[in-house]
Design a protein around this motif. Sequence first.
Motif, PDB file in Angstrom:
ATOM      1  N   VAL A  57     -10.981 -30.950 -20.764  1.00 68.91           N
ATOM      2  CA  VAL A  57     -11.752 -31.836 -19.891  1.00 68.91           C
ATOM      3  C   VAL A  57     -12.999 -31.093 -19.423  1.00 68.91           C
ATOM      4  O   VAL A  57     -14.099 -31.639 -19.412  1.00 68.91           O
ATOM      5  CB  VAL A  57     -10.908 -32.316 -18.683  1.00 68.91           C
ATOM      6  CG1 VAL A  57     -11.751 -33.128 -17.715  1.00 68.91           C
ATOM      7  CG2 VAL A  57      -9.706 -33.111 -19.163  1.00 68.91           C
ATOM      8  N   ILE A  58     -12.828 -29.831 -19.056  1.00 70.18           N
ATOM      9  CA  ILE A  58     -13.951 -28.949 -18.737  1.00 70.18           C
ATOM     10  C   ILE A  58     -14.186 -28.096 -19.973  1.00 70.18           C
ATOM     11  O   ILE A  58     -13.305 -27.349 -20.406  1.00 70.18           O
ATOM     12  CB  ILE A  58     -13.646 -28.045 -17.521  1.00 70.18           C
ATOM     13  CG1 ILE A  58     -13.426 -28.894 -16.268  1.00 70.18           C
ATOM     14  CG2 ILE A  58     -14.771 -27.036 -17.311  1.00 70.18           C
ATOM     15  CD1 ILE A  58     -12.984 -28.098 -15.050  1.00 70.18           C
ATOM     16  N   SER A  59     -15.379 -28.226 -20.551  1.00 71.95           N
ATOM     17  CA  SER A  59     -15.651 -27.502 -21.797  1.00 71.95           C
ATOM     18  C   SER A  59     -16.345 -26.166 -21.567  1.00 71.95           C
ATOM     19  O   SER A  59     -16.519 -25.397 -22.500  1.00 71.95           O
ATOM     20  CB  SER A  59     -16.494 -28.361 -22.738  1.00 71.95           C
ATOM     21  OG  SER A  59     -17.710 -28.710 -22.119  1.00 71.95           O
ATOM     22  N   GLY A  60     -16.749 -25.884 -20.338  1.00 74.86           N
ATOM     23  CA  GLY A  60     -17.373 -24.602 -20.065  1.00 74.86           C
ATOM     24  C   GLY A  60     -18.095 -24.614 -18.730  1.00 74.86           C
ATOM     25  O   GLY A  60     -18.256 -25.652 -18.100  1.00 74.86           O
ATOM     26  N   PHE A  61     -18.510 -23.455 -18.316  1.00 75.55           N
ATOM     27  CA  PHE A  61     -19.276 -23.270 -17.090  1.00 75.55           C
ATOM     28  C   PHE A  61     -20.556 -22.552 -17.481  1.00 75.55           C
ATOM     29  O   PHE A  61     -20.512 -21.560 -18.195  1.00 75.55           O
ATOM     30  CB  PHE A  61     -18.499 -22.412 -16.089  1.00 75.55           C
ATOM     31  CG  PHE A  61     -17.203 -23.038 -15.652  1.00 75.55           C
ATOM     32  CD1 PHE A  61     -17.153 -23.862 -14.547  1.00 75.55           C
ATOM     33  CD2 PHE A  61     -16.030 -22.800 -16.354  1.00 75.55           C
ATOM     34  CE1 PHE A  61     -15.965 -24.439 -14.137  1.00 75.55           C
ATOM     35  CE2 PHE A  61     -14.836 -23.368 -15.959  1.00 75.55           C
ATOM     36  CZ  PHE A  61     -14.799 -24.191 -14.847  1.00 75.55           C
ATOM     37  N   SER A  62     -21.698 -23.069 -17.027  1.00 77.46           N
ATOM     38  CA  SER A  62     -22.950 -22.437 -17.417  1.00 77.46           C
ATOM     39  C   SER A  62     -24.027 -22.683 -16.376  1.00 77.46           C
ATOM     40  O   SER A  62     -23.912 -23.577 -15.549  1.00 77.46           O
ATOM     41  CB  SER A  62     -23.416 -22.975 -18.775  1.00 77.46           C
ATOM     42  OG  SER A  62     -23.677 -24.354 -18.680  1.00 77.46           O
ATOM     43  N   ALA A  63     -25.080 -21.895 -16.460  1.00 80.66           N
ATOM     44  CA  ALA A  63     -26.243 -22.080 -15.604  1.00 80.66           C
ATOM     45  C   ALA A  63     -27.205 -23.050 -16.288  1.00 80.66           C
ATOM     46  O   ALA A  63     -27.368 -23.016 -17.505  1.00 80.66           O
ATOM     47  CB  ALA A  63     -26.940 -20.737 -15.374  1.00 80.66           C
ATOM     48  N   ASP A  64     -27.820 -23.910 -15.521  1.00 82.80           N
ATOM     49  CA  ASP A  64     -28.809 -24.854 -16.046  1.00 82.80           C
ATOM     50  C   ASP A  64     -30.182 -24.196 -15.896  1.00 82.80           C
ATOM     51  O   ASP A  64     -30.730 -24.152 -14.797  1.00 82.80           O
ATOM     52  CB  ASP A  64     -28.727 -26.164 -15.263  1.00 82.80           C
ATOM     53  CG  ASP A  64     -29.573 -27.261 -15.865  1.00 82.80           C
ATOM     54  OD1 ASP A  64     -30.070 -27.089 -16.994  1.00 82.80           O
ATOM     55  OD2 ASP A  64     -29.743 -28.296 -15.193  1.00 82.80           O
ATOM     56  N   ILE A  65     -30.704 -23.665 -16.977  1.00 85.58           N
ATOM     57  CA  ILE A  65     -31.936 -22.874 -16.955  1.00 85.58           C
ATOM     58  C   ILE A  65     -33.096 -23.720 -17.449  1.00 85.58           C
ATOM     59  O   ILE A  65     -33.006 -24.374 -18.485  1.00 85.58           O
ATOM     60  CB  ILE A  65     -31.781 -21.615 -17.832  1.00 85.58           C
ATOM     61  CG1 ILE A  65     -30.630 -20.760 -17.292  1.00 85.58           C
ATOM     62  CG2 ILE A  65     -33.085 -20.822 -17.894  1.00 85.58           C
ATOM     63  CD1 ILE A  65     -30.188 -19.669 -18.226  1.00 85.58           C
ATOM     64  N   ASP A  66     -34.198 -23.695 -16.716  1.00 87.06           N
ATOM     65  CA  ASP A  66     -35.404 -24.411 -17.120  1.00 87.06           C
ATOM     66  C   ASP A  66     -36.047 -23.637 -18.267  1.00 87.06           C
ATOM     67  O   ASP A  66     -36.455 -22.486 -18.092  1.00 87.06           O
ATOM     68  CB  ASP A  66     -36.364 -24.519 -15.940  1.00 87.06           C
ATOM     69  CG  ASP A  66     -37.606 -25.327 -16.257  1.00 87.06           C
ATOM     70  OD1 ASP A  66     -37.845 -25.669 -17.435  1.00 87.06           O
ATOM     71  OD2 ASP A  66     -38.360 -25.611 -15.305  1.00 87.06           O
ATOM     72  N   PRO A  67     -36.149 -24.231 -19.473  1.00 87.11           N
ATOM     73  CA  PRO A  67     -36.738 -23.521 -20.609  1.00 87.11           C
ATOM     74  C   PRO A  67     -38.161 -23.013 -20.336  1.00 87.11           C
ATOM     75  O   PRO A  67     -38.553 -21.969 -20.852  1.00 87.11           O
ATOM     76  CB  PRO A  67     -36.738 -24.561 -21.733  1.00 87.11           C
ATOM     77  CG  PRO A  67     -35.669 -25.523 -21.359  1.00 87.11           C
ATOM     78  CD  PRO A  67     -35.676 -25.562 -19.859  1.00 87.11           C
ATOM     79  N   ALA A  68     -38.919 -23.728 -19.519  1.00 87.99           N
ATOM     80  CA  ALA A  68     -40.294 -23.301 -19.208  1.00 87.99           C
ATOM     81  C   ALA A  68     -40.305 -21.931 -18.518  1.00 87.99           C
ATOM     82  O   ALA A  68     -41.250 -21.161 -18.684  1.00 87.99           O
ATOM     83  CB  ALA A  68     -40.994 -24.345 -18.350  1.00 87.99           C
ATOM     84  N   ALA A  69     -39.248 -21.626 -17.755  1.00 87.72           N
ATOM     85  CA  ALA A  69     -39.173 -20.321 -17.087  1.00 87.72           C
ATOM     86  C   ALA A  69     -39.043 -19.188 -18.094  1.00 87.72           C
ATOM     87  O   ALA A  69     -39.341 -18.034 -17.779  1.00 87.72           O
ATOM     88  CB  ALA A  69     -37.988 -20.302 -16.118  1.00 87.72           C
ATOM     89  N   LEU A  70     -38.645 -19.515 -19.312  1.00 91.12           N
ATOM     90  CA  LEU A  70     -38.510 -18.518 -20.383  1.00 91.12           C
ATOM     91  C   LEU A  70     -39.692 -18.552 -21.345  1.00 91.12           C
ATOM     92  O   LEU A  70     -39.640 -17.969 -22.417  1.00 91.12           O
ATOM     93  CB  LEU A  70     -37.212 -18.769 -21.155  1.00 91.12           C
ATOM     94  CG  LEU A  70     -35.927 -18.771 -20.325  1.00 91.12           C
ATOM     95  CD1 LEU A  70     -34.736 -19.137 -21.196  1.00 91.12           C
ATOM     96  CD2 LEU A  70     -35.717 -17.429 -19.659  1.00 91.12           C
ATOM     97  N   GLY A  71     -40.732 -19.293 -20.963  1.00 92.14           N
ATOM     98  CA  GLY A  71     -41.911 -19.398 -21.814  1.00 92.14           C
ATOM     99  C   GLY A  71     -41.801 -20.483 -22.870  1.00 92.14           C
ATOM    100  O   GLY A  71     -42.646 -20.580 -23.753  1.00 92.14           O
ATOM    101  N   LEU A  72     -40.770 -21.295 -22.800  1.00 91.50           N
ATOM    102  CA  LEU A  72     -40.577 -22.374 -23.766  1.00 91.50           C
ATOM    103  C   LEU A  72     -41.104 -23.660 -23.133  1.00 91.50           C
ATOM    104  O   LEU A  72     -40.368 -24.455 -22.567  1.00 91.50           O
ATOM    105  CB  LEU A  72     -39.092 -22.489 -24.139  1.00 91.50           C
ATOM    106  CG  LEU A  72     -38.476 -21.196 -24.688  1.00 91.50           C
ATOM    107  CD1 LEU A  72     -36.976 -21.343 -24.875  1.00 91.50           C
ATOM    108  CD2 LEU A  72     -39.164 -20.767 -25.969  1.00 91.50           C
ATOM    109  N   GLU A  73     -42.419 -23.815 -23.220  1.00 92.53           N
ATOM    110  CA  GLU A  73     -43.127 -24.870 -22.497  1.00 92.53           C
ATOM    111  C   GLU A  73     -43.005 -26.255 -23.127  1.00 92.53           C
ATOM    112  O   GLU A  73     -43.301 -27.246 -22.489  1.00 92.53           O
ATOM    113  CB  GLU A  73     -44.616 -24.515 -22.396  1.00 92.53           C
ATOM    114  CG  GLU A  73     -44.897 -23.221 -21.658  1.00 92.53           C
ATOM    115  CD  GLU A  73     -44.715 -23.342 -20.156  1.00 92.53           C
ATOM    116  OE1 GLU A  73     -44.789 -24.473 -19.627  1.00 92.53           O
ATOM    117  OE2 GLU A  73     -44.479 -22.303 -19.524  1.00 92.53           O
TER     118      GLU A  73
END
Length: 159
Positions: A57-73
């Motif tokens: 039911v729970i497939s994982g736990f993760s952080a929701d990261i804004d791609p733009a913060a990694l230079g992926l605009e």
Amino acid sequence: MLSPKNLQYPELDATDLEILKVLSTQGRISNAELASKVGIAQSTCLARVRNLVEGKVISGFSADIDPAALGLELQALISVTLRAGARANLSDFMTQIRSHPQVIQIFFLGGTEDFIVHVAVKNSDEVREFVLAELSNNPAVANTRTNLVFDHFHKGPIA
């Protein structure tokens, strides 16, 4: 890998649904705080969360990261239609495409297109390069259609 169609999920009661609701907005909450919010003992809460994970039911736990913060605009949604003969290997195609670091999500569809591939890249040159190198050159791919994402809305929690 495509999901098995015969996967049996455990029955969820009101407490399970409340746990899912809290976790969907506060994934880093401690077990003690989660138990308190839901109104159950910590040991019961821990066992229920483990059961939800084990029951898929729970497939994982993760952080929701804004791609733009990694230079992926730039993000793009690329519709992919496979050749008729290649449809027997849908799982292989999905495994191959999701191995690329640009790929954020892959949606397997019923309809005109077979997949939508969601990518995050630095610029339009990288979108073009991904489409040409990984999709257009792939013998399984019949055609693609690329849409650039200007903005998006993510509803967030589903519980």
